[in-house]
Design an enzyme around this catalytic site. Structure first.
Site, PDB file in Angstrom:
ATOM      1  N   CYS A 131       0.834  -1.212   0.000  1.00 45.75           N
ATOM      2  CA  CYS A 131       0.000   0.000   0.000  1.00 45.75           C
ATOM      3  C   CYS A 131       0.864   1.255   0.000  1.00 45.75           C
ATOM      4  CB  CYS A 131      -0.906   0.020   1.232  1.00 45.75           C
ATOM      5  SG  CYS A 131      -2.002  -1.397   1.351  1.00 45.75           S
TER       6      CYS A 131
HETATM    7  C1  BEZ Z   1       0.525  -4.569   1.763  1.00 49.73           C
HETATM    8  O1  BEZ Z   1       0.012  -3.506   1.419  1.00 49.73           O
HETATM    9  O2  BEZ Z   1       1.720  -4.747   1.708  1.00 49.73           O
HETATM   10  C2  BEZ Z   1      -0.339  -5.709   2.227  1.00 49.73           C
HETATM   11  C3  BEZ Z   1      -1.472  -5.457   2.945  1.00 49.73           C
HETATM   12  C4  BEZ Z   1      -2.235  -6.531   3.391  1.00 49.73           C
HETATM   13  C5  BEZ Z   1      -1.847  -7.827   3.095  1.00 49.73           C
HETATM   14  C6  BEZ Z   1      -0.696  -8.052   2.340  1.00 49.73           C
HETATM   15  C7  BEZ Z   1       0.064  -6.991   1.909  1.00 49.73           C
END
Ligand code: BEZ
Length: 212
Positions: A46
């Protein structure tokens, strides 16, 4: 929660965000909009996505598109996380991140997919036209970051095909030849598209981008 389908009016909402309370319709005004959810603040993928979205601001501005992100974390958390995004991605996140702690907007837009994760939003994308209709919906799993070049490409296609009787072929990029709408006869297409029409098959007619 009603299912949203292409062509439906994007449901309006008022919600807290990283820039204060916003109303979707007021915020968008006459612009196109990209409403996109992400699973959570302070997560790696994210962080890259929101930083990339901020880096692409100039390209979205050129196309009159406003971005709105969303997660089920609160506004104070968003503000702390934005500092990290700006530092790590060397950018400046200016678009709002909706603070959807009560999941009101996530439920309205069906952004929580319980079989993927019952508490977090998945990576949904809604492209909203200035008339407030939903023009594109995408859903990615948490493990896959989105391609913002693809979102720009779709916006280019949507804006072109909204104004001309054409469609865009596979892997099309702005400026490349386009497909004549199947509703137009080849004879009419030749009148309409003065740069030329190539009939590959009676149902597959190509023409240069009419805006160039
Ligand atoms: C991420 O944004 O890295 C992420 C968020 C939730 C689960 C897996 C990855």
């Amino acid at each position: 929660m009603a299912t949203i389908r292409l062509g439906d009016k994007a449901p309006n909402f008022t919600a807290d965000s990283s820039i204060g309370k916003i109303n979707l319709y007021d915020y968008l005004g006459d612009s196109w909009g990209i409403l996109f959810s992400h699973p959570a603040d302070f997560t790696p993928v994210c962080t890259t996505e929101l930083g990339t979205a901020a880096q692409f601001k100039g390209e979205f501005d050129k196309r009159n598109v406003k971005m709105i992100a969303l997660s089920v974390d609160g506004a104070a958390s968003h503000l702390e996380w934005i500092k990290d995004i700006n530092e790590v991605q060397k950018t400046n996140v200016e678009f709002p991140i909706i603070a959807d702690e009560d999941r009101k907007v996530s439920d309205l837009y069906d952004m929580i997919h319980p079989k993927a994760d019952s508490t977090l939003t998945v990576r949904s994308v809604f492209i909203i036209a200035p008339d407030r209709t939903v023009k594109l919906m995408l859903t990615y799993p948490a493990s896959t970051g989105r391609n913002f070049y693809e979102l720009l490409r779709v916006i280019d296609s949507l804006q072109l095909t909204a104004n001309h009787k054409v469609a865009t072929p596979a892997n099309w990029k702005n400026g490349e030849d386009v497909v004549v709408s199947p509703a137009i006869s080849t004879e009419d297409a030749k009148q309409m598209f003065t740069k030329g029409v190539k009939e590959v098959k009676p149902y597959l007619r190509m023409t240069p981008d009419p805006t160039l």
